[in-house]
Enzyme design. Sequence first.
Site, PDB file in Angstrom:
ATOM      1  N   GLU A  13       0.589  -1.099  -0.003  1.00  0.00           N
ATOM      2  CA  GLU A  13       0.158  -0.237   0.020  1.00  0.00           C
ATOM      3  C   GLU A  13       0.804   1.283   0.152  1.00  0.00           C
ATOM      4  OE1 GLU A  13      -2.969  -0.323   3.002  1.00  0.00           O
ATOM      5  OE2 GLU A  13      -4.140  -1.704   1.863  1.00  0.00           O
TER       6      GLU A  13
ATOM      7  N   GLU B  29      -5.098  -8.478  -0.336  1.00  0.00           N
ATOM      8  CA  GLU B  29      -5.938  -8.241   0.869  1.00  0.00           C
ATOM      9  C   GLU B  29      -7.513  -8.044   0.539  1.00  0.00           C
ATOM     10  OE1 GLU B  29      -4.480  -5.270   3.627  1.00  0.00           O
ATOM     11  OE2 GLU B  29      -2.677  -5.703   3.137  1.00  0.00           O
TER      12      GLU B  29
HETATM   13  O1  AHR Z   1      -5.054  -5.872   6.995  1.00  0.00           O
HETATM   14  C1  AHR Z   1      -5.086  -4.547   8.105  1.00  0.00           C
HETATM   15  C2  AHR Z   1      -4.300  -3.389   6.985  1.00  0.00           C
HETATM   16  O2  AHR Z   1      -5.354  -3.073   6.102  1.00  0.00           O
HETATM   17  C3  AHR Z   1      -3.005  -3.772   6.518  1.00  0.00           C
HETATM   18  O3  AHR Z   1      -1.986  -3.840   7.244  1.00  0.00           O
HETATM   19  C4  AHR Z   1      -3.004  -2.949   5.516  1.00  0.00           C
HETATM   20  O4  AHR Z   1      -2.240  -3.338   4.177  1.00  0.00           O
HETATM   21  C5  AHR Z   1      -4.447  -2.515   4.976  1.00  0.00           C
HETATM   22  O5  AHR Z   1      -4.696  -1.065   5.134  1.00  0.00           O
END
Ligand code: AHR
Length: 502
Positions: A173, A292
């Site tokens: 990110e 994610e």
């Molecule tokens: O999964 C929780 C957080 O969400 C992670 O650390 C990040 O990559 C995302 O914003």
Amino acid sequence: MLTSQIVVDREFVIAPLDRRVFGTFIEHMGRCVYGGIFEPGHPAADVDGFRRDVLDLTRELGATIVRYPGGNFLSGYNWEDGVGPRDKRPRRLDLAWGSTETNQFGTNEFISWCKAAGVEPMFAVNLGTRGPDEARHFIEYCNHPGGTQYSDLRRAHGFEAPHGIKLWCLGNEMDGPWQICQKTAAEYGRVAQESAKVMRWVDPGIELTACGSSHRNMPTYGHWEQEVLERCFEQVDFISLHQYFRNDAQDTRSYFGVIEDLDSFIREVVAIADSVAAKRRSPKRIMLSLDEWNVWYKAHGPADLRKPGWPEAPRLIEEVYNFEDALIVGGVLITLMNHADRLKAACLAQLVNVIGAIMTEAGGPAWRQTIFHPFSQAARSGHGDVLRTRVQTDSYATAQHPQLDFLLASVLHDARTGRVAIFALNRSIHDEMQLSVDLRGLGNRRIVSATELHHHDLQAENTRSAPDTVKPSTHAAVSVSGNQLRAKLRPLSWNVFVTEPG
Ligand code: AHR
């Protein structure tokens, strides 16, 4: 009663499903590692301190790959802190989550845990505070056989054979202002390009993922993917997508629209990646890694994200999932499978406690959250070719989406076993659905298993004291005749039918 029809033909294939879409994620965050997968002294812990109950549930979940060690944590992580004698490892401030990281669990422990769980690791290199130099040393430590400083360090740490980690993420990110050392697309694209280059020189067999946008509503979305890929197109295999789904309005009909938003997100990123390929007249296709994804909106306040006093493994973002969330996860899984031609990896974030499919208590039990069930069913039965579906169904409209089909479905045919798996979500709040599925070219069938996930209360949760409130049950209204399957789907239900030749 609604009526819906699906027609598939065994010859009309989207693509073979890459089983890496059934991945999950473990971050050094909250109680995911410490008190989640790793709790020395717990009655169920093995000699390495791994909780056997969590290992059992991870296997039952059916996870194929597990991403590690972050997440936002990654962007301040020094991999050297987490290897070697435990009593020499430093305690550090984790700036991402305001916690103290003890480093009692690190790379080698994670590799041992992956072996015990039967999953493939997906590692990430820190491109926040660090860069290509550390990335090349880290991959030398992990994947080089021996005879050099870092590979011999691994051997000295008790791991003679290289870990052979194939999947690598280039940072996390990096577009987000919350990230330790956020970068512009130009800055990140360049550092990703050079890191990828030197990592591949150390091990040409690896697969590399560049960071896409942190979510589809980022102000730089689109431009970010374009610029990053312009710079590192030749060096990477995947671009990542992250998406967390929300129901802040507490409106089930609209909530289902997040599945269509993901569908658009995937199509848009494919289009951008292919535009970069087109400008180069390149036949190369960048694949997508949704590394994610999950529902996450209830445990999202400041107190969920950080606790005062730099505690070790505090309770962070411990979202408790309900039945409604499980339906969303089921719908998302259908969408992921239907994009099998371009989506080749995905990670449900996260595995334990932190927006986890599994919950644990320190010294106590582990149990399955509601979202565990659609995931484990899809991972268990989702094999083979994803077939093109022609779906006829009614739809409804919301303020954001002019057309939301009541039926969402994915059909897979596994040529090795002859099995066909049908995943079907009825999004109607009130109406039962009579479903017929025409399995053309697939001969006479018989049912192997038929289940539904349904609960009369959308808010029903699985808790420590009632861990099985929401769970799949045998489907009572399904039949097969020849190559035709017919089933009655309850309103708001996720259904899985597996048939085989017979
Ligand atoms: O999964 C929780 C957080 O969400 C992670 O650390 C990040 O990559 C995302 O914003």
